[in-house]
Design a protein around this motif. Structure first.
Motif, mmCIF file in Angstrom:
data_model
loop_
_atom_site.group_PDB
_atom_site.id
_atom_site.type_symbol
_atom_site.label_atom_id
_atom_site.label_comp_id
_atom_site.label_asym_id
_atom_site.label_seq_id
_atom_site.Cartn_x
_atom_site.Cartn_y
_atom_site.Cartn_z
ATOM 1 N N ILE A 164 61.282 5.747 -17.409
ATOM 2 C CA ILE A 164 61.270 5.098 -16.098
ATOM 3 C C ILE A 164 61.501 6.182 -15.050
ATOM 4 C CG2 ILE A 164 62.285 3.340 -14.618
ATOM 5 C CD1 ILE A 164 60.962 2.154 -17.076
ATOM 6 N N GLU A 165 60.475 6.496 -14.286
ATOM 7 C CA GLU A 165 60.535 7.630 -13.366
ATOM 8 C C GLU A 165 61.071 7.269 -11.979
ATOM 9 O OE1 GLU A 165 56.834 9.717 -13.235
ATOM 10 O OE2 GLU A 165 56.925 10.331 -15.341
ATOM 11 N N LEU A 166 61.547 6.060 -11.811
ATOM 12 C CA LEU A 166 62.119 5.692 -10.517
ATOM 13 C C LEU A 166 63.445 6.423 -10.295
ATOM 14 C CD1 LEU A 166 61.602 1.816 -10.584
ATOM 15 C CD2 LEU A 166 60.378 3.448 -9.140
ATOM 16 N N PRO A 167 63.812 6.722 -9.058
ATOM 17 C CA PRO A 167 65.142 7.278 -8.787
ATOM 18 C C PRO A 167 66.219 6.323 -9.292
ATOM 19 C CG PRO A 167 63.738 7.441 -6.844
ATOM 20 C CD PRO A 167 62.995 6.596 -7.829
ATOM 21 N N ARG A 168 67.292 6.862 -9.832
ATOM 22 C CA ARG A 168 68.348 6.025 -10.416
ATOM 23 C C ARG A 168 68.939 5.061 -9.392
ATOM 24 N NH1 ARG A 168 71.821 9.473 -14.874
ATOM 25 N NH2 ARG A 168 70.043 10.015 -16.212
ATOM 26 N N ILE A 169 69.029 5.492 -8.151
ATOM 27 C CA ILE A 169 69.635 4.636 -7.128
ATOM 28 C C ILE A 169 68.809 3.359 -6.926
ATOM 29 C CG2 ILE A 169 68.431 5.662 -5.148
ATOM 30 C CD1 ILE A 169 71.093 5.416 -3.614
ATOM 31 N N ILE A 170 67.512 3.440 -7.259
ATOM 32 C CA ILE A 170 66.643 2.263 -7.182
ATOM 33 C C ILE A 170 66.612 1.521 -8.518
ATOM 34 C CG2 ILE A 170 64.267 1.476 -6.844
ATOM 35 C CD1 ILE A 170 63.877 3.822 -4.923
ATOM 36 N N TRP A 171 66.483 2.287 -9.615
ATOM 37 C CA TRP A 171 66.263 1.678 -10.922
ATOM 38 C C TRP A 171 67.527 1.072 -11.524
ATOM 39 C CZ3 TRP A 171 63.717 -1.008 -13.995
ATOM 40 C CH2 TRP A 171 63.907 -1.008 -15.377
ATOM 41 N N TYR A 172 68.657 1.729 -11.418
ATOM 42 C CA TYR A 172 69.852 1.255 -12.117
ATOM 43 C C TYR A 172 70.309 -0.133 -11.680
ATOM 44 C CZ TYR A 172 70.888 5.249 -15.108
ATOM 45 O OH TYR A 172 70.855 6.191 -16.111
ATOM 46 N N PRO A 173 70.274 -0.495 -10.397
ATOM 47 C CA PRO A 173 70.619 -1.876 -10.047
ATOM 48 C C PRO A 173 69.692 -2.899 -10.694
ATOM 49 C CG PRO A 173 70.741 -0.483 -8.111
ATOM 50 C CD PRO A 173 70.119 0.341 -9.183
ATOM 51 N N ILE A 174 68.422 -2.525 -10.842
ATOM 52 C CA ILE A 174 67.473 -3.422 -11.516
ATOM 53 C C ILE A 174 67.781 -3.475 -13.009
ATOM 54 C CG2 ILE A 174 65.036 -3.827 -12.041
ATOM 55 C CD1 ILE A 174 64.352 -2.305 -9.456
ATOM 56 N N LEU A 175 68.015 -2.311 -13.589
ATOM 57 C CA LEU A 175 68.279 -2.235 -15.028
ATOM 58 C C LEU A 175 69.520 -3.037 -15.407
ATOM 59 C CD1 LEU A 175 67.762 -1.049 -17.857
ATOM 60 C CD2 LEU A 175 69.067 0.971 -17.157
ATOM 61 N N TYR A 176 70.635 -2.760 -14.717
ATOM 62 C CA TYR A 176 71.894 -3.399 -15.080
ATOM 63 C C TYR A 176 72.041 -4.801 -14.484
ATOM 64 C CZ TYR A 176 73.559 0.943 -17.143
ATOM 65 O OH TYR A 176 73.708 2.054 -17.937
ATOM 66 N N GLY A 177 71.369 -5.053 -13.373
ATOM 67 C CA GLY A 177 71.523 -6.344 -12.735
ATOM 68 C C GLY A 177 70.571 -7.406 -13.231
ATOM 69 N N LEU A 178 69.395 -6.998 -13.735
ATOM 70 C CA LEU A 178 68.384 -7.976 -14.159
ATOM 71 C C LEU A 178 67.937 -7.745 -15.594
ATOM 72 C CD1 LEU A 178 66.425 -10.295 -13.560
ATOM 73 C CD2 LEU A 178 64.816 -8.598 -12.646
ATOM 74 N N VAL A 179 67.429 -6.547 -15.870
ATOM 75 C CA VAL A 179 66.798 -6.293 -17.172
ATOM 76 C C VAL A 179 67.780 -6.471 -18.320
ATOM 77 C CG1 VAL A 179 65.609 -4.571 -18.587
ATOM 78 C CG2 VAL A 179 65.097 -4.744 -16.137
ATOM 79 N N LEU A 180 68.949 -5.840 -18.235
ATOM 80 C CA LEU A 180 69.899 -5.871 -19.342
ATOM 81 C C LEU A 180 70.687 -7.172 -19.432
ATOM 82 C CD1 LEU A 180 71.214 -2.190 -19.372
ATOM 83 C CD2 LEU A 180 69.565 -3.270 -20.921
ATOM 84 N N THR A 181 70.474 -8.071 -18.498
ATOM 85 C CA THR A 181 71.098 -9.392 -18.607
ATOM 86 C C THR A 181 70.146 -10.423 -19.212
ATOM 87 O OG1 THR A 181 70.453 -9.950 -16.338
ATOM 88 C CG2 THR A 181 72.628 -8.973 -16.659
ATOM 89 N N THR A 182 68.857 -10.153 -19.181
ATOM 90 C CA THR A 182 67.879 -11.126 -19.670
ATOM 91 C C THR A 182 67.065 -10.632 -20.876
ATOM 92 O OG1 THR A 182 66.193 -10.333 -18.098
ATOM 93 C CG2 THR A 182 67.635 -12.127 -17.371
ATOM 94 N N ARG A 183 66.694 -9.360 -20.862
ATOM 95 C CA ARG A 183 65.771 -8.866 -21.873
ATOM 96 C C ARG A 183 66.372 -8.763 -23.283
ATOM 97 N NH1 ARG A 183 60.691 -6.800 -21.305
ATOM 98 N NH2 ARG A 183 59.932 -5.434 -22.962
ATOM 99 N N PRO A 184 67.655 -8.421 -23.467
ATOM 100 C CA PRO A 184 68.173 -8.312 -24.841
ATOM 101 C C PRO A 184 67.986 -9.579 -25.668
ATOM 102 C CG PRO A 184 69.680 -7.257 -23.322
ATOM 103 C CD PRO A 184 68.651 -7.969 -22.485
ATOM 104 N N SER A 185 68.219 -10.743 -25.087
ATOM 105 C CA SER A 185 68.053 -11.987 -25.842
ATOM 106 C C SER A 185 66.607 -12.201 -26.232
ATOM 107 C CB SER A 185 68.564 -13.174 -25.012
ATOM 108 O OG SER A 185 69.948 -13.068 -24.769
ATOM 109 N N ARG A 186 65.689 -11.973 -25.284
ATOM 110 C CA ARG A 186 64.270 -12.172 -25.564
ATOM 111 C C ARG A 186 63.765 -11.169 -26.602
ATOM 112 N NH1 ARG A 186 62.914 -12.134 -20.755
ATOM 113 N NH2 ARG A 186 61.928 -10.107 -20.454
ATOM 114 N N SER A 187 64.142 -9.902 -26.434
ATOM 115 C CA SER A 187 63.708 -8.883 -27.387
ATOM 116 C C SER A 187 64.323 -9.119 -28.761
ATOM 117 C CB SER A 187 64.093 -7.493 -26.877
ATOM 118 O OG SER A 187 63.393 -7.169 -25.697
#
Length: 348
Positions: free
Chosen positions: A56-79
């Motif tokens: 993921i080549e986005l700057p961390r200041i942009i990506w990490y809120p998405i990663l920890y706020g959305l992706v890692l709260t929803t994707r683990p169960s689905r995956s």
């Protein structure tokens, strides 16, 4: 002038301890796998994977809120639910780990005549980690390591990340081994031949003739390709050489890309959209092969063999076949052995 005194060759240095003969490590590296299908295991795996700045080549200041706020709260169960469909319950592990271990064990068997060679395997994400296995090889006396990232086509998101992790491990060692890495093998004759034989063998077992065969590769974001990642060119060259070996037309063997993630554009044509379109256009029988994967995994066993099959049939298709990866088959092992023996030249 004083003549120099002749050397007294009857005097020899005091014999010291003989250094043990150094060994050579061969390290097979695949992408990665969670340790379980539960939320915690999936969370840890996805966090490591999606925190890699090459993935993921986005700057961390942009990506990490998405990663920890959305992706890692929803994707683990689905995956986790998807992994559960293909999980090796006998060994309580993913098929990718099972197959990669088998590849390592079979390579060790064929290299048994080279007593200085030690074969091991690791995962870029998850366990066993590249760091732990590199340290284990060094502890066994390996002063040289040949690393084989099991990705036929090069991408910064795969091959480079595996090499990054290995070099990072070496940076922490006081006595770091010398290292070679095997280059991408997307056009190697032994690899093309193995793919062709695999396709021919599997199609011969079917009770239908596919009208179209998709060569489905894992995708990458289009901006990565636009910036110079050679992955698309490598995939297209593999398909071109495979067509030539099989004697097929461009309409019979079609390149597509799967596994896109997020909102940005990825390499096209997309596998799922192509499968659906073929069915809606009246194609009733297709097969899918995954030349970019050295071993069957979640992306082939669930995304293709299950999801793509359902998409095709729901859109009106009838016959669907997934052609297994080379895995630890005799043809697959011939590819790995040929690459390793070539790159060990001069070391053994």
């Amino acid at each position: 002038m004083n003549e120099p005194k002749p050397i007294d060759r009857s005097v020899t240095p005091e014999a010291g301890p003989t250094a043990p003969r150094s060994k050579i490590g061969v390290l097979l590296v695949n992408l990665g796998t969670p340790d379980g299908t539960d939320f915690g295991s999936m969370w840890r795996y996805l966090r490591e994977f999606l925190s890699d700045p090459r993935v993921i080549e986005l700057p961390r200041i942009i990506w990490y809120p998405i990663l920890y706020g959305l992706v890692l709260t929803t994707r683990p169960s689905r995956s986790g639910a998807n992994y559960a469909k293909i999980w090796n319950r006998e060994k309580n592990e993913s098929p990718l780990r099972t197959i990669t271990r088998a590849q390592g064990e079979k390579l060790a068997d064929v290299l048994a005549g080279e007593p200085e060679v030690v074969v091991d395997w690791a995962m870029r994400y998850g366990s066993p980690s590249i760091r732990s296995v590199a340290e284990r090889l060094a502890a066994q006396g390996c002063e040289r390591i040949l690393a084989l990232p099991l990705y036929p086509q090069y991408s910064a998101t795969t091959t480079a990340t595996a090499n990054d992790k290995l070099f990072a491990a070496l940076a922490t060692m006081r006595h770091a081994p010398a290292v070679r890495t095997v280059p991408p093998y997307y056009a190697e004759p032994v690899y093309i031949e193995a793919l062709a034989r695999s396709i021919e063998s599997h199609l011969a077992t079917l009770d239908f003739q596919p009208e179209v065969v998709l060569a489905s590769y894992h995708g990458i974001p289009k901006p990565y390709s636009d910036k110079g990642d050679p992955y698309r060119q490598h995939c297209e060259e593999t398909t071109r050489l495979l067509r030539r070996r099989l004697g097929w037309s461009a309409e019979r063997l079609v390149t597509t890309f799967q596994s896109r993630f997020g909102a940005q554009e990825w390499l096209q044509p997309y596998t799922d959209k192509t499968v659906e379109k073929l069915a809606r256009d009246g194609v009733r029988s297709i097969a899918v092969v995954n030349p970019g994967f050295s071993a069957d995994c979640i992306e082939t066993l669930e995304e293709i063999a299950v999801e793509a099959r359902e998409i095709f049939r729901h859109a009106g298709g009838r016959n669907f076949a997934h052609i297994p990866c080379l895995n630890d088959s005799p043809d697959g092992m011939r590819v790995i052995e040929a690459l390793v023996r070539r790159e060990l030249s001069g070391w053994i």
